[in-house]
Design a protein around this motif. Structure first.
Motif, mmCIF file in Angstrom:
data_model
loop_
_atom_site.group_PDB
_atom_site.id
_atom_site.type_symbol
_atom_site.label_atom_id
_atom_site.label_comp_id
_atom_site.label_asym_id
_atom_site.label_seq_id
_atom_site.Cartn_x
_atom_site.Cartn_y
_atom_site.Cartn_z
ATOM 1 N N ASN A 60 -4.945 -8.351 -11.988
ATOM 2 C CA ASN A 60 -4.590 -8.013 -13.358
ATOM 3 C C ASN A 60 -3.856 -6.683 -13.422
ATOM 4 O O ASN A 60 -2.937 -6.510 -14.209
ATOM 5 C CB ASN A 60 -5.830 -8.004 -14.248
ATOM 6 N N VAL A 61 -4.233 -5.746 -12.562
ATOM 7 C CA VAL A 61 -3.543 -4.452 -12.495
ATOM 8 C C VAL A 61 -2.129 -4.669 -11.961
ATOM 9 O O VAL A 61 -1.154 -4.164 -12.538
ATOM 10 C CB VAL A 61 -4.309 -3.452 -11.604
ATOM 11 N N SER A 62 -2.005 -5.418 -10.875
ATOM 12 C CA SER A 62 -0.676 -5.630 -10.288
ATOM 13 C C SER A 62 0.236 -6.409 -11.231
ATOM 14 O O SER A 62 1.427 -6.106 -11.340
ATOM 15 C CB SER A 62 -0.778 -6.319 -8.926
ATOM 16 N N TYR A 63 -0.299 -7.384 -11.942
ATOM 17 C CA TYR A 63 0.509 -8.145 -12.891
ATOM 18 C C TYR A 63 0.964 -7.262 -14.053
ATOM 19 O O TYR A 63 2.116 -7.322 -14.483
ATOM 20 C CB TYR A 63 -0.270 -9.358 -13.401
ATOM 21 N N THR A 64 0.073 -6.410 -14.538
ATOM 22 C CA THR A 64 0.422 -5.498 -15.623
ATOM 23 C C THR A 64 1.533 -4.550 -15.184
ATOM 24 O O THR A 64 2.492 -4.318 -15.921
ATOM 25 C CB THR A 64 -0.816 -4.701 -16.084
ATOM 26 N N ALA A 65 1.431 -4.012 -13.971
ATOM 27 C CA ALA A 65 2.479 -3.123 -13.451
ATOM 28 C C ALA A 65 3.799 -3.878 -13.301
ATOM 29 O O ALA A 65 4.870 -3.361 -13.648
ATOM 30 C CB ALA A 65 2.053 -2.537 -12.113
ATOM 31 N N PHE A 66 3.716 -5.105 -12.820
ATOM 32 C CA PHE A 66 4.903 -5.944 -12.637
ATOM 33 C C PHE A 66 5.665 -6.146 -13.951
ATOM 34 O O PHE A 66 6.888 -6.189 -13.985
ATOM 35 C CB PHE A 66 4.459 -7.287 -12.044
ATOM 36 N N SER A 74 9.796 -7.209 -7.248
ATOM 37 C CA SER A 74 9.974 -8.629 -7.518
ATOM 38 C C SER A 74 8.843 -9.381 -6.825
ATOM 39 O O SER A 74 8.782 -9.417 -5.604
ATOM 40 C CB SER A 74 11.326 -9.092 -6.988
ATOM 41 N N ARG A 75 7.938 -9.919 -7.624
ATOM 42 C CA ARG A 75 6.803 -10.673 -7.100
ATOM 43 C C ARG A 75 6.684 -11.983 -7.846
ATOM 44 O O ARG A 75 7.108 -12.099 -8.975
ATOM 45 C CB ARG A 75 5.498 -9.903 -7.295
ATOM 46 N N GLU A 76 6.079 -12.941 -7.208
ATOM 47 C CA GLU A 76 5.835 -14.237 -7.824
ATOM 48 C C GLU A 76 4.343 -14.354 -8.109
ATOM 49 O O GLU A 76 3.531 -14.298 -7.194
ATOM 50 C CB GLU A 76 6.298 -15.367 -6.898
ATOM 51 N N PHE A 77 4.004 -14.504 -9.366
ATOM 52 C CA PHE A 77 2.607 -14.646 -9.751
ATOM 53 C C PHE A 77 2.274 -16.080 -10.150
ATOM 54 O O PHE A 77 1.121 -16.381 -10.397
ATOM 55 C CB PHE A 77 2.262 -13.706 -10.913
ATOM 56 N N ALA A 78 3.244 -16.947 -10.207
ATOM 57 C CA ALA A 78 3.012 -18.318 -10.659
ATOM 58 C C ALA A 78 2.020 -19.056 -9.761
ATOM 59 O O ALA A 78 1.252 -19.886 -10.226
ATOM 60 C CB ALA A 78 4.326 -19.083 -10.725
ATOM 61 N N GLN A 79 2.020 -18.754 -8.458
ATOM 62 C CA GLN A 79 1.123 -19.464 -7.548
ATOM 63 C C GLN A 79 -0.319 -18.992 -7.674
ATOM 64 O O GLN A 79 -1.223 -19.634 -7.170
ATOM 65 C CB GLN A 79 1.607 -19.344 -6.098
ATOM 66 N N HIS A 80 -0.542 -17.888 -8.348
ATOM 67 C CA HIS A 80 -1.904 -17.381 -8.529
ATOM 68 C C HIS A 80 -2.512 -18.033 -9.759
ATOM 69 O O HIS A 80 -2.097 -17.789 -10.872
ATOM 70 C CB HIS A 80 -1.898 -15.861 -8.708
ATOM 71 N N ASN A 81 -3.500 -18.869 -9.547
ATOM 72 C CA ASN A 81 -4.154 -19.503 -10.683
ATOM 73 C C ASN A 81 -5.456 -18.791 -11.040
ATOM 74 O O ASN A 81 -6.244 -19.288 -11.817
ATOM 75 C CB ASN A 81 -4.395 -20.990 -10.429
ATOM 76 N N HIS A 82 -5.660 -17.645 -10.443
ATOM 77 C CA HIS A 82 -6.843 -16.845 -10.760
ATOM 78 C C HIS A 82 -6.751 -16.401 -12.218
ATOM 79 O O HIS A 82 -5.704 -15.925 -12.660
ATOM 80 C CB HIS A 82 -6.901 -15.631 -9.823
ATOM 81 N N PRO A 83 -7.814 -16.556 -12.994
ATOM 82 C CA PRO A 83 -7.753 -16.241 -14.425
ATOM 83 C C PRO A 83 -7.500 -14.765 -14.733
ATOM 84 O O PRO A 83 -7.041 -14.435 -15.824
ATOM 85 C CB PRO A 83 -9.125 -16.675 -14.957
ATOM 86 N N CYS A 84 -7.755 -13.896 -13.783
ATOM 87 C CA CYS A 84 -7.563 -12.463 -14.036
ATOM 88 C C CYS A 84 -6.094 -12.044 -13.998
ATOM 89 O O CYS A 84 -5.733 -10.991 -14.515
ATOM 90 C CB CYS A 84 -8.337 -11.630 -13.011
ATOM 91 N N VAL A 85 -5.257 -12.855 -13.365
ATOM 92 C CA VAL A 85 -3.861 -12.459 -13.196
ATOM 93 C C VAL A 85 -3.205 -12.173 -14.537
ATOM 94 O O VAL A 85 -2.626 -11.119 -14.753
ATOM 95 C CB VAL A 85 -3.053 -13.527 -12.424
ATOM 96 N N LYS A 86 -3.276 -13.110 -15.436
ATOM 97 C CA LYS A 86 -2.572 -12.965 -16.709
ATOM 98 C C LYS A 86 -3.521 -12.750 -17.880
ATOM 99 O O LYS A 86 -3.153 -12.969 -19.023
ATOM 100 C CB LYS A 86 -1.683 -14.183 -16.944
ATOM 101 N N CYS A 87 -4.707 -12.262 -17.581
ATOM 102 C CA CYS A 87 -5.691 -12.007 -18.631
ATOM 103 C C CYS A 87 -5.161 -10.967 -19.606
ATOM 104 O O CYS A 87 -4.646 -9.931 -19.212
ATOM 105 C CB CYS A 87 -6.999 -11.519 -18.010
ATOM 106 N N LYS A 88 -5.252 -11.278 -20.872
ATOM 107 C CA LYS A 88 -4.777 -10.363 -21.895
ATOM 108 C C LYS A 88 -5.917 -9.572 -22.534
ATOM 109 O O LYS A 88 -5.703 -8.731 -23.389
ATOM 110 C CB LYS A 88 -4.005 -11.129 -22.958
ATOM 111 N N SER A 89 -7.133 -9.839 -22.090
ATOM 112 C CA SER A 89 -8.281 -9.125 -22.651
ATOM 113 C C SER A 89 -8.225 -7.657 -22.277
ATOM 114 O O SER A 89 -7.811 -7.296 -21.182
ATOM 115 C CB SER A 89 -9.580 -9.708 -22.119
#
Length: 112
Positions: A60-66, A74-89
């Motif tokens: 979630n930290v790395s996605y937020t920075a991205f 340039s990173r690909e997060f689509a393959q990560h299905n972990h719920p924390c990746v794109k958590c907006k909470s």
């Protein structure tokens, strides 16, 4: 590495609002993912700070920075299905997210 700036809430405030690159540089290494995520949203974070945060072990930290406009990684997060990746909470209130139903469900699926 954690720095002695003050209380958790004071660190959050600094991470979110500080214009001092030296403070942000120290806070990007804080033990708390909440602090690091807050640095990742700070509009004064440099490309160098965001580069490090874009590879943070907490997804979630790395996605937020991205997502930060100053981030050049340039990173690909689509393959990560972990719920924390794109958590907006906003997990400032519950730093470790132990009661997150999405995370509990995900972990249960991994075990079964």
């Amino acid at each position: 590495m954690s720095i002695d700036i003050g209380t958790f809430n004071e660190k959050i405030s600094l991470a979110l609002n500080s214009k001092d690159i030296n403070i942000l540089q120290k806070l990007k290494n804080d033990i708390s993912a909440v602090i690091r995520k807050s640095v990742a949203t700070n509009m004064h974070a440099t490309k160098e700070i965001l580069y490090d945060l874009a590879y943070d072990p907490v997804l979630n930290v790395s996605y937020t920075a991205f997502l930060h406009p100053n981030c050049s990684v340039s990173r690909e997060f689509a393959q990560h299905n972990h719920p924390c990746v794109k958590c907006k909470s906003d997990f400032i209130e519950s730093e470790n997210c132990v009661n997150c139903i999405k995370l509990i469900t995900y972990q249960t699926k991994l075990v079964s």
